[in-house]
Design an enzyme around this catalytic site. Sequence first.
Site, PDB file in Angstrom:
ATOM      1  N   TYR A  14     -13.913 -23.033 -45.358  1.00 21.74           N
ATOM      2  CA  TYR A  14     -12.693 -23.761 -45.738  1.00 21.74           C
ATOM      3  C   TYR A  14     -11.777 -22.856 -46.581  1.00 21.74           C
ATOM      4  CZ  TYR A  14      -9.583 -26.652 -48.475  1.00 21.74           C
ATOM      5  OH  TYR A  14      -8.466 -27.143 -49.103  1.00 21.74           O
ATOM      6  N   SER A  34      -5.268 -23.415 -51.710  1.00 21.16           N
ATOM      7  CA  SER A  34      -6.292 -24.073 -52.525  1.00 21.16           C
ATOM      8  C   SER A  34      -6.919 -23.095 -53.505  1.00 21.16           C
ATOM      9  CB  SER A  34      -7.390 -24.607 -51.594  1.00 21.16           C
ATOM     10  OG  SER A  34      -8.509 -25.013 -52.333  1.00 21.16           O
ATOM     11  N   LYS A  39      -7.881 -20.969 -45.795  1.00 24.99           N
ATOM     12  CA  LYS A  39      -6.683 -21.057 -46.642  1.00 24.99           C
ATOM     13  C   LYS A  39      -6.164 -19.657 -46.979  1.00 24.99           C
ATOM     14  CE  LYS A  39      -6.160 -25.368 -46.718  1.00 24.99           C
ATOM     15  NZ  LYS A  39      -4.929 -26.037 -46.328  1.00 24.99           N
TER      16      LYS A  39
END
Length: 327
Positions: A143, A119, A147
């Site tokens: 988050y 991402s 990644k």
Amino acid sequence: MSVLVTGGAGYIGAHVVRLLVGSGREVVVVDDLSTGAADRVGDVPLLRIDLASDEAIGDLARAIRTHDVDAVVHIAAKKQVGESMQRPAWYYRQNVGGMANLLEAVQETGVERLVFSSSAAVYGVPDATVVDESVEPAPINPYGATKLVGEWMLADAGRATGLRHTSLRYFNVAGAGWPELGDPEALNLVTIVFDRMARGLRPLVYGDTHATADGTGVRDYVHVLDLADAHLAALDQLDAPGRRHAVYNVGTGIGASVLDVIRRISEVSGVPLEPEVIAARAGDPAELVADASRIADDLGWRARHGLDEIIASAWAADRARRSRPHD
Ligand SMILES: NC(=O)c1ccc[n+]([C@@H]2O[C@H](COP(=O)([O-])OP(=O)(O)OC[C@H]3O[C@@H](n4cnc5c(N)ncnc54)[C@H](O)[C@@H]3O)[C@@H](O)[C@H]2O)c1
């Protein structure tokens, strides 16, 4: 030989599955259906496995052997930034733990190819507004960190076992390749605006004094069908000799502001929209756009759809979903 797609019952995964099947590949989906839906995968075999569970390594290894899997597209993850800030340990367990289990199963069975959903969140708030892959990742929430750790785990696995891997850093994904595969969640600007319209509310704009042309945040919106196509290009390139890179931005290289998007939604829907400006969110970059030249040069991939097609297809999918009877 078949391709195992984790998260294939989700928004993006279902598009990847459909393109893989359309290209003549055998596909098997692994998904725990925590946010996905079984009816999105059609006739493709769906194995209900929670990647983060204790049984996952054995279950995945069995699935890989049974279905003669020679490549994995790892899309399954939890993806909500706010939730990741409230439940960081759980996000690490889900996204990093899930990746660890998958890589153990991959090593045990000798699978040699893997494409990973990373991402633009790995970049955090970079100094540059147009980011290429040489910009140092500095995620600002759990988050994004999960990644980036996923990318590191792949690099380590590659060094240890020769696994060939590519991480695709998606920018802002929206639109629908087919009306029934639209994004059902109101978690990105386009679907958040649709959700507010359905509830008779004005679209919200977080700050209009950013250092951008109209003062609102600028992002790079990529059509989900183009993004799905990038996975097929990445899989093919894993077999090419002389691969130079394992990380690619997936975006259009073109920015659209919040007001651009809202204006376009108003035009497509025929509904007049009067945005309401509220305070900017802390940590929101004014502008974040992909430099997408590396993926064009190495994989020959370019976005074929622009903002108009993204919004028109998303709107058609939203209409179709809201007119379907609830079960
Ligand atoms: N949507 C975006 O704009 C965007 C941007 C950047 C990156 N991504 C990444 O793309 C991927 C897919 O996103 P999406 O928008 O399709 O989300 P989604 O929630 O629709 O899809 C995720 C899928 O993974 C499954 N899943 C989640 N946790 C699992 C687990 N522990 N075990 C097995 N299956 C599990 C869900 O059931 C779902 O089908 C994610 O990895 C996300 O981080 C998305």
